[in-house]
Motif scaffolding. Sequence first.
Motif: not given
Lengths: 410, 410
Positions: A133, A135, A139, A143-145, A165, A169, A256
Amino acid sequence: MLSCKHMIGQLLGRQLKRHASHGITARLLEQRYVELTQPDGRQLKYPSIWLRDNCQCSECFHAATRARKSHWERGPLHVQAERVSYDEERQQLIINWQDAHNSSYDLDWLQQRDFSAEARQRYLDEVYKQPAQLWGKPQFGAVTREFAYQDVLQKDAVLCAWLEALAVHGFALLREAPHDTQVVRHLAERIGYIKHTTYGDVFEVKSKPNAGNYAYLMTPLPLHTDMPYYEYKAGINILHTLVQSESPGGANTMTDGFYIADKMRREHPEYYELLRTIPVNWYDIGHDGDAGKPFHSLWRGPVICLDIDGHFARINQNTTKRDSRFTVPLEQALAWYEAYDKFLQLAQAEAVEFKTRPGDVFVFNNLRMLHGRTAYEDSAQNKRHLIGAYVDWDIIYSKIRTLKFPNLKC
Amino acid sequence: MLSCKHMIGQLLGRQLKRHASHGITARLLEQRYVELTQPDGRQLKYPSIWLRDNCQCSECFHAATRARKSHWERGPLHVQAERVSYDEERQQLIINWQDAHNSSYDLDWLQQRDFSAEARQRYLDEVYKQPAQLWGKPQFGAVTREFAYQDVLQKDAVLCAWLEALAVHGFALLREAPHDTQVVRHLAERIGYIKHTTYGDVFEVKSKPNAGNYAYLMTPLPLHTDMPYYEYKAGINILHTLVQSESPGGANTMTDGFYIADKMRREHPEYYELLRTIPVNWYDIGHDGDAGKPFHSLWRGPVICLDIDGHFARINQNTTKRDSRFTVPLEQALAWYEAYDKFLQLAQAEAVEFKTRPGDVFVFNNLRMLHGRTAYEDSAQNKRHLIGAYVDWDIIYSKIRTLKFPNLKC
């Protein structure tokens, strides 16, 4: 634990709703395909040659090693099916071949290997690789995990979520790792094993006198990927902050790269084509502390690399590791700089900035994310100190599959 | 030892005969190129932007790490050259830029970076990768290179010749290795380091009860490459024969996969296109003795893979590791089998056969050569036993470069 058939039924059978097999018919189409028609009219279609190639009988298939046994010279290509039928009781497709060989295939097994576009895409997205995905800067928060270090080590579900993740991401943050130089090793070995490189297995990022690598200085490090000079470029970078700089700098920057590549494809298609097709010389000459073990790494690759399906596979960008030798025709070199300038401009515009704390482990997909660092100042009492290690995606995807589909063995 | 300039002069200056620099003129062409005209009329031409990008002054270039320092945002793309000249005494091209920056470039340095087609090809062939010489069965004797194991360990020139044989011919044989399970490790570490895989670092090939991998049976092993199911497929395979089978079998078979690919390109272009473009699912599910460490490797790649320059880069073929899941449209699958059949037919026709003796180390490029084994029979007194290890080409090419061009640092 669920049975294998059960698991795969759950996985792949969602849209292909199972019916009682009553009424399934099998027929041969022009000696090229075998078609099964299900009671609801939906059809499953397979090449005859594929069926012969994948006969599951003990003469053709070695179940213990899950390996096709047949030598090709036995001639599967030109053996034709004589008769096809469907055995309602056993729920099996039966094929009698002209060379007197007989094959039978479970309906389940066939459904799992459905050649329809939807079934294929589902398999690729769920089992092969989770789709990225992409970004942009706005975003970043979404999208931060974040995961607790101990949870990753102890809980398979958290390990799996962390790795997914990274796949989806491109990065994730682990918190509360101990002040221990072995943290990155523990994480790599939780996945599988460390990728050894010319910089060893575990490496230290800190300001070094007489640094042989630009990353080991306190200067700002522009957005880059590690090791573009390897054909087998490091998959993920695991960076554990042992000591963070108390100076205003030392923050991480990140973009990204796949998002930038996609943006270029849409908005600057001519530049995109140049960055996708013109190879750049990425190099690394030196040694890692032992002059008796010099290296001279060199890989020619474009900034944007695609895989066989046309998906983004790898971004190469590293200002300090881009060779002054540019082994392409003069006109290509000239044109390339224009495209490269646009790429860097967009990458800088989309860069996020954050500063890790001691105990944080910043992990990212090194084939996808551009990362950098702002300048900082060490003092006598405060010396920024990171520990890093790499793991390759072959190993990460394998781990994700064994965690998500522990019974996918048949 | 020769100086750096000397070495590179020898390397790249062959066709570009050096003249006294007297009379070299420099001029700017439409603000896009800088051209040097040498006394014999031959010209060297460089993009202005490339020159600015590669300014070697201490502000732009960090000599100790051989790294470009400049941040792109400083704007090299749109800075124009104001004046170019040639300094006869210093043998340097001088550029005064419109932003008041000044650059100077040694003539030697420029000549080494000549953009002419011949100079570029020479650099690629001599420094980047030695071109593969493809061979068919009749040439087997002529391309076989043998080296004494101890010489490889002790003499750099022999080490280099061995690695170049692997790069050029795709295989080589070492003789007289001791009866020692560490031989493959010593060889890998002589190059750099072992590639770790899901099968460990050093692996044993012998008949195993309850084998989890088809290679660990006594059955014939059809022509294949190892690990097509890895994106980062093992580069070379180092196979040391500790004990050879006294039965008639256990012989090695081998075919140059690049030769077969080339033959298909010439003689069966439509099949070639199918094998180059249709991805196959290569997989490996299981564990290597420890059920608690399962793996599920999966890589989709065509049989024939090219690099960015259109050269053969990798052959994927392994009957036992080809998944029954074939994630391509039905029609592609059908067409693919025809092409694959032709590929295997040609590969079998060109296969050579030889039987190693104890103390032999058979080493081959696993991205290029197909290898196999004839069936054999162990007895109570005689159990065939090979030890293997992998090394990747990033490491091998780096070693070749440091051996051939120890001073290529500038």
